[in-house]
Enzyme design. Sequence first.
Site, short mmCIF file in Angstrom:
data_model
loop_
_atom_site.label_atom_id
_atom_site.label_comp_id
_atom_site.label_asym_id
_atom_site.label_seq_id
_atom_site.Cartn_x
_atom_site.Cartn_y
_atom_site.Cartn_z
N GLU A 248 43.52 -39.77 29.57
CA GLU A 248 44.31 -38.89 28.71
C GLU A 248 45.79 -39.20 28.90
O GLU A 248 46.40 -38.71 29.86
CB GLU A 248 44.06 -37.42 29.08
N SER B 164 44.89 -35.22 21.59
CA SER B 164 45.00 -34.99 20.15
C SER B 164 43.88 -35.62 19.33
O SER B 164 44.11 -36.10 18.22
CB SER B 164 46.38 -35.45 19.64
N LYS C 249 40.75 -24.95 27.95
CA LYS C 249 41.96 -24.56 28.70
C LYS C 249 41.98 -23.03 28.88
O LYS C 249 40.92 -22.41 28.94
CB LYS C 249 43.22 -25.09 28.01
N HIS D 7 43.06 -32.87 35.75
CA HIS D 7 43.71 -32.86 34.43
C HIS D 7 45.22 -32.94 34.63
O HIS D 7 45.76 -32.38 35.60
CB HIS D 7 43.32 -31.58 33.68
N GLY E 259 48.04 -32.43 23.32
CA GLY E 259 48.58 -31.25 22.64
C GLY E 259 49.84 -31.54 21.83
O GLY E 259 50.52 -30.63 21.37
N GLY F 279 40.79 -31.01 23.48
CA GLY F 279 41.46 -29.74 23.78
C GLY F 279 41.48 -28.84 22.56
O GLY F 279 40.49 -28.20 22.21
N ASN G 220 37.59 -28.98 26.09
CA ASN G 220 38.38 -28.38 27.17
C ASN G 220 39.12 -27.20 26.56
O ASN G 220 40.13 -27.38 25.88
CB ASN G 220 39.36 -29.43 27.72
N GLU H 97 47.56 -31.36 33.35
CA GLU H 97 48.22 -30.05 33.48
C GLU H 97 48.11 -29.55 34.92
O GLU H 97 49.02 -28.90 35.44
CB GLU H 97 47.61 -29.05 32.48
P1 PGA Z 1 44.32 -31.95 23.13
O1 PGA Z 1 44.01 -31.80 24.71
O2 PGA Z 1 43.06 -32.45 22.48
O3 PGA Z 1 44.72 -30.57 22.68
O4 PGA Z 1 45.44 -32.94 23.00
C1 PGA Z 1 43.21 -32.71 25.38
C2 PGA Z 1 43.11 -32.33 26.84
O5 PGA Z 1 44.12 -31.89 27.41
O6 PGA Z 1 42.03 -32.43 27.46
#
Ligand code: PGA
Length: 253
Positions: free
Chosen positions: A170, A216, A11, A98, A176, A237, A9, A100
């Site tokens: 998630e 993460s 983003k 997601h 993140g 991510g 992803n 976000e």
């Molecule tokens: P991350 O994000 O691996 O940077 O924690 C995962 C995601 O939001 O899909």
Amino acid sequence: MRNKIVAGNWKMNTLVNEGVELAKSLNDYFVSNKPPAGIKLVIGVPFTHIDACVREIDYTVISVAAQNCSQFDRGAYTGEVSPEMIKSLGAQYVIIGHSERRQLFGETDEVISQKVALAHKNALFPILCCGETLKERQSGDHFEIVRQQLTDSLKLTDQFNIIRTVIAYEPVWAIGTGKTASPEQAQEMHMFIRKVLSELYSQPIADKISILYGGSVKPENASEIFAQDDIDGGLIGGASLKSEDFINIYKAI
Ligand code: PGA
């Protein structure tokens, strides 16, 4: 046997030329190191990159995902991108719901359920995200929150389409932040998600659905996460922005 999936992803990162370079370097690696049957690779790119990335890669080896789609088919929805448009560019998946999008853009389970249904109608595989916040986990409500998200987001999805759906768990507190759920915490929730799917559909159907963990995931922790029985891959991510890290996460599966 369920598919194992490693999905990136990206983003809102990379300009088109940088994204194409990243897609190309992944393609070079995976074309000469073909994943065995049953392991799928997906890159979730910005809308603006879909066309260029699809052209760069061998779709039999890597699939492209959009990171969102409209809940509307077409018409006067300024700024929206429909599942049909995404499909017409050659993307095969779409990430939906997601955290976000839920937190920053106010997406509700109601809207998410419509997006999932419209993605199916246009022969895209939705990667439906769910997961609790830190506050919800600390108050012990995480299982009920995830049950509600799944029940409401899948209410327009029937038995035929659910097997064309990928679920991504998630935990919001792990995205993140560098904090990963422990493999045991993740497995516990994935087992619960499969139980919810068996109640909404049936056990044989629940057993066929790939459930990815996201939050993460890095080359250093991927093996122990992927070793869990109900974890069928990852939604990655930050670590999907470096081809070496993404490849090493794939190797862990
Ligand atoms: P991350 O994000 O691996 O940077 O924690 C995962 C995601 O939001 O899909």
